[in-house]
Design an enzyme around this catalytic site. Structure first.
Site, PDB file in Angstrom:
ATOM      1  N   HIS A 177       0.826  -1.222   0.000  1.00  0.00           N
ATOM      2  CA  HIS A 177       0.000   0.000   0.000  1.00  0.00           C
ATOM      3  C   HIS A 177       0.852   1.262   0.000  1.00  0.00           C
ATOM      4  O   HIS A 177       0.356   2.348  -0.286  1.00  0.00           O
ATOM      5  CB  HIS A 177      -0.934   0.005   1.217  1.00  0.00           C
ATOM      6  CG  HIS A 177      -2.035  -1.006   1.127  1.00  0.00           C
ATOM      7  ND1 HIS A 177      -3.332  -0.666   0.854  1.00  0.00           N
ATOM      8  CD2 HIS A 177      -2.025  -2.358   1.236  1.00  0.00           C
ATOM      9  CE1 HIS A 177      -4.090  -1.759   0.816  1.00  0.00           C
ATOM     10  NE2 HIS A 177      -3.304  -2.801   1.055  1.00  0.00           N
ATOM     11  N   ASP A 389       3.459   9.553  -1.014  1.00  0.00           N
ATOM     12  CA  ASP A 389       2.298   8.788  -0.570  1.00  0.00           C
ATOM     13  C   ASP A 389       2.084   7.636  -1.534  1.00  0.00           C
ATOM     14  O   ASP A 389       2.214   7.821  -2.750  1.00  0.00           O
ATOM     15  CB  ASP A 389       1.049   9.699  -0.599  1.00  0.00           C
ATOM     16  CG  ASP A 389       0.099   9.426   0.549  1.00  0.00           C
ATOM     17  OD1 ASP A 389       0.074   8.295   1.038  1.00  0.00           O
ATOM     18  OD2 ASP A 389      -0.618  10.364   0.953  1.00  0.00           O
TER      19      ASP A 389
HETATM   20  P1  ADQ Z   1      -3.102   6.402   4.706  1.00  0.00           P
HETATM   21  O1  ADQ Z   1      -1.707   6.872   4.882  1.00  0.00           O
HETATM   22  O2  ADQ Z   1      -3.903   6.242   5.947  1.00  0.00           O
HETATM   23  O3  ADQ Z   1      -3.162   5.027   3.888  1.00  0.00           O
HETATM   24  P2  ADQ Z   1      -5.002   7.769   2.785  1.00  0.00           P
HETATM   25  O4  ADQ Z   1      -4.955   6.970   1.548  1.00  0.00           O
HETATM   26  O5  ADQ Z   1      -5.102   9.225   2.521  1.00  0.00           O
HETATM   27  O6  ADQ Z   1      -3.772   7.541   3.746  1.00  0.00           O
HETATM   28  O7  ADQ Z   1      -6.273   7.340   3.628  1.00  0.00           O
HETATM   29  C1  ADQ Z   1      -6.672   8.059   4.754  1.00  0.00           C
HETATM   30  C2  ADQ Z   1      -8.111   7.694   5.100  1.00  0.00           C
HETATM   31  O8  ADQ Z   1      -8.416   8.271   6.359  1.00  0.00           O
HETATM   32  C3  ADQ Z   1      -9.103   8.248   4.082  1.00  0.00           C
HETATM   33  O9  ADQ Z   1     -10.032   7.257   3.752  1.00  0.00           O
HETATM   34  C4  ADQ Z   1      -9.783   9.404   4.824  1.00  0.00           C
HETATM   35  O10 ADQ Z   1     -11.136   9.574   4.528  1.00  0.00           O
HETATM   36  C5  ADQ Z   1      -9.632   9.007   6.269  1.00  0.00           C
HETATM   37  N1  ADQ Z   1      -9.527  10.232   7.074  1.00  0.00           N
HETATM   38  C6  ADQ Z   1      -8.587  11.182   6.965  1.00  0.00           C
HETATM   39  N2  ADQ Z   1      -8.833  12.170   7.833  1.00  0.00           N
HETATM   40  C7  ADQ Z   1      -9.942  11.840   8.515  1.00  0.00           C
HETATM   41  C8  ADQ Z   1     -10.688  12.455   9.590  1.00  0.00           C
HETATM   42  N3  ADQ Z   1     -10.344  13.596  10.170  1.00  0.00           N
HETATM   43  N4  ADQ Z   1     -11.765  11.810  10.028  1.00  0.00           N
HETATM   44  C9  ADQ Z   1     -12.134  10.626   9.483  1.00  0.00           C
HETATM   45  N5  ADQ Z   1     -11.474  10.021   8.504  1.00  0.00           N
HETATM   46  C10 ADQ Z   1     -10.384  10.601   8.025  1.00  0.00           C
HETATM   47  C11 ADQ Z   1      -2.201   4.105   3.319  1.00  0.00           C
HETATM   48  C12 ADQ Z   1      -1.160   4.720   2.379  1.00  0.00           C
HETATM   49  C13 ADQ Z   1      -1.861   5.505   1.284  1.00  0.00           C
HETATM   50  C14 ADQ Z   1      -2.833   4.594   0.532  1.00  0.00           C
HETATM   51  C15 ADQ Z   1      -3.740   3.856   1.503  1.00  0.00           C
HETATM   52  C16 ADQ Z   1      -4.566   2.780   0.791  1.00  0.00           C
HETATM   53  O11 ADQ Z   1      -0.275   5.559   3.111  1.00  0.00           O
HETATM   54  O12 ADQ Z   1      -0.916   6.053   0.374  1.00  0.00           O
HETATM   55  O13 ADQ Z   1      -3.635   5.385  -0.330  1.00  0.00           O
HETATM   56  O14 ADQ Z   1      -2.983   3.200   2.519  1.00  0.00           O
HETATM   57  O15 ADQ Z   1      -3.727   1.907   0.078  1.00  0.00           O
END
Ligand code: ADQ
Length: 499
Positions: A177, A389
């Site tokens: 991921h 990312d």
């Molecule tokens: P993450 O580093 O966690 O994931 P991301 O893909 O942006 O990053 O996902 C974050 C999730 O958290 C999103 O679904 C978002 O809606 C949720 N979120 C963020 N802020 C929030 C808040 N204040 N309240 C509720 N929900 C919130 C890792 C990798 C990424 C990759 C994913 C999936 O680092 O690059 O995209 O896995 O493979």
């Protein structure tokens, strides 16, 4: 006659990830409750697990001592969800050295190119091996001979080596991921051969972008004798000795329709209206991130400050809403980052606040799905500027929610999402304060027509290549004997950018 595609429908599926897709909580009266997580991965995989039958193996997220209660609770829960959740319990020492240590203080920063954040401690590596072995024993207990095992992410890279040592011959896939780093960074890892050897044992390995797969292949060429690499496109093959590994590009996504539908609900519409009422005559610039140094939050705040200093006409007209979700609380670097963010927010608000206008609204908490959706709906601009990312789902969620197609996405060129969304978004280098400030100015002044054209393109792409496409194309690749015969994600071209 329509050609049938083998997606391994006849094989049970065993998903393995560090965390089980559940949220466990204990009431004041010490009573446990369990809720299924709401993330995209579980939304996409749950129906497949139910249809084929299957098991999800992972750590329930609880501390040492709660083992028996959690086991009993999950056994009851399994009956209601239609597939099995199998917990792997970790001791406090394992959580310290395997999870916080090797996973989050070694691999996580290294794979995001942040070598200065890395700790290379032998005790972390030993715990990582022990826990991967523990997971392997749990997987072995649960599988039948023809089950397909799909392992997720950087916490469990070595798992396959223990499974193979235990005599498991099943087909095994792995999805990373997070990014795979360039070779000169990867080779700093003292256990680089062992990690690479494990990766090469999989039958299929999935990367988020062509960039990650290319980095992996260059490391294979550098560190491994005589690999034969053939094919091009979404899936290629790497042969070493008699073992063939297939390496594919599968950009992860979201349930796009679900986000669009949520935005249409009365609850979200009301909340969005409320936000507009509270920020009259202002545009909203939105940042939503987990608290993490890879997300570029301080850099973004400096860019906003630069925009405020350079373009005074934005004062009172643009408000920056930054939402940060608490994450990895007990790691020192994360506390230091939180303090840096809070210092910058207060400095910027101190410098520019005026009667009726506070330049930054900062929230440090998790939002409910409807609250998040209303912020996505209300924001004229989203700013997603990670330093690096794997993918970044926030960018996709913002676009999927934007049913009026009037929003603008400012996106880091180092987010995996950029490979897919570069023509619709305004791409920026998150380290370039001046360029980011200019991008904010450009987004504020972009014409309605241009906004529509760009957002339409972004949304089309996200709808077409959603989380269900992702699951299907991974499983199809695991069972197909063809190379490169899968749909290529529009708007980026793995053929041009593959290793
Ligand atoms: P993450 O580093 O966690 O994931 P991301 O893909 O942006 O990053 O996902 C974050 C999730 O958290 C999103 O679904 C978002 O809606 C949720 N979120 C963020 N802020 C929030 C808040 N204040 N309240 C509720 N929900 C919130 C890792 C990798 C990424 C990759 C994913 C999936 O680092 O690059 O995209 O896995 O493979």
């Amino acid at each position: 006659m329509e050609e049938s595609v083998d997606r391994g429908e006849h094989h049970n599926l065993v998903i393995v990830s560090n965390r089980l897709p559940i949220v466990l909580s204990k009431s004041r009266k010490q009573k446990w409750t369990v809720n299924l997580g709401s993330g995209g991965l579980v939304t996409a995989l749950a129906p497949v697990l139910r249809d084929r039958g299957g098991t999800w193996v992972g750590w329930p997220g609880t501390a040492e001592g709660d083992t028996q209660e959690v086991d009993t609770l999950l056994q009851k829960h399994n009956k209601s969800i239609g597939y099995k959740l199998k917990p792997v319990h970790l001791t406090n020492q394992e959580i310290e050295n395997y999870y916080k240590g090797f996973s989050n203080e070694t691999i996580w920063p290294l794979f995001h190119d942040l070598i200065d954040h890395c700790k290379f401690k032998p005790e972390y590596w030993e715990a990582y091996q022990e826990v991967n072995k523990k997971f392997a024993a749990a997987v072995k207990e649960t599988i039948n001979d023809d089950d397909f095992i799909w392992i997720h992410d950087y916490h469990l890279i070595s798992l396959i080596s223990y499974l193979r040592k235990m005599g498991v011959k099943n087909k095994i896939g792995f999805f990373l991921h997070i990014p795979f780093p360039p070779t000169d960074i990867y080779t700093r890892l003292p256990w680089r051969e062992e990690v690479l050897d494990s990766l090469l044992e999989y039958d299929l390995i999935g990367f988020q972008t062509p960039r990650d797969r290319r980095n992996f292949i260059i490391s294979v060429r550098t560190l491994v004798d005589d690999p034969a690499i053939t094919g091009k496109g979404q899936v290629i093959s790497i042969k070493r000795k008699s073992k063939v590994l297939r390496a594919g590009v599968f950009p992860i996504s979201i349930d796009a329709n679900e986000f669009a539908n949520l935005a249409k609900t009365p609850e979200v519409r009301d909340k969005t209206w409320y936000l507009h009422e509270h920020f009259p005559d202002q545009k909203l610039l939105l940042g939503v991130d987990r608290l993490d140094y890879t997300k570029g939050i301080p850099e973004r705040l400096r860019a906003y400050r630069h925009a405020m200093r350079t373009y005074p006409e934005l004062h009172g007209k643009l408000t920056f809403v930054q939402v940060v979700v608490p994450s990895r609380r007990d790691i020192y670097k994360y506390d230091a980052l939180k303090m840096e963010i809070e210092r910058l927010v207060s400095e910027i608000n101190g410098e520019f606040s005026a009667a009726g206008w506070v330049p930054i609204h900062y929230m440090y908490r998790s939002l409910s799905r409807s609250e998040l959706s209303s912020y996505y709906s209300a924001a004229e601009i989203a700013i997603v500027t990670p330093l690096k990312d794997g993918m970044n789902l926030v960018a996709k969620e913002y676009c999927a929610t934007n049913i009026e197609e009037q929003g603008v996405l400012i996106l880091s060129e180092f987010a995996g999402t950029a490979a897919q969304m570069k023509t619709g978004a305004i791409l920026v280098n998150p380290h370039d304060t001046v360029a980011c400030a200019q991008a904010i100015f450009k987004a504020v002044h972009m014409s309605a027509e241009e906004r529509k054209t760009r957002m339409r393109k972004l949304r089309r792409n996200i709808r077409r290549y959603d989380i269900f496409w992702w699951v299907e194309s991974f499983l199809e690749s695991a069972f197909s004997t063809h190379l490169g015969s899968f749909p290529v994600v529009a708007d980026y071209n793995p053929l041009a950018d593959s290793g």
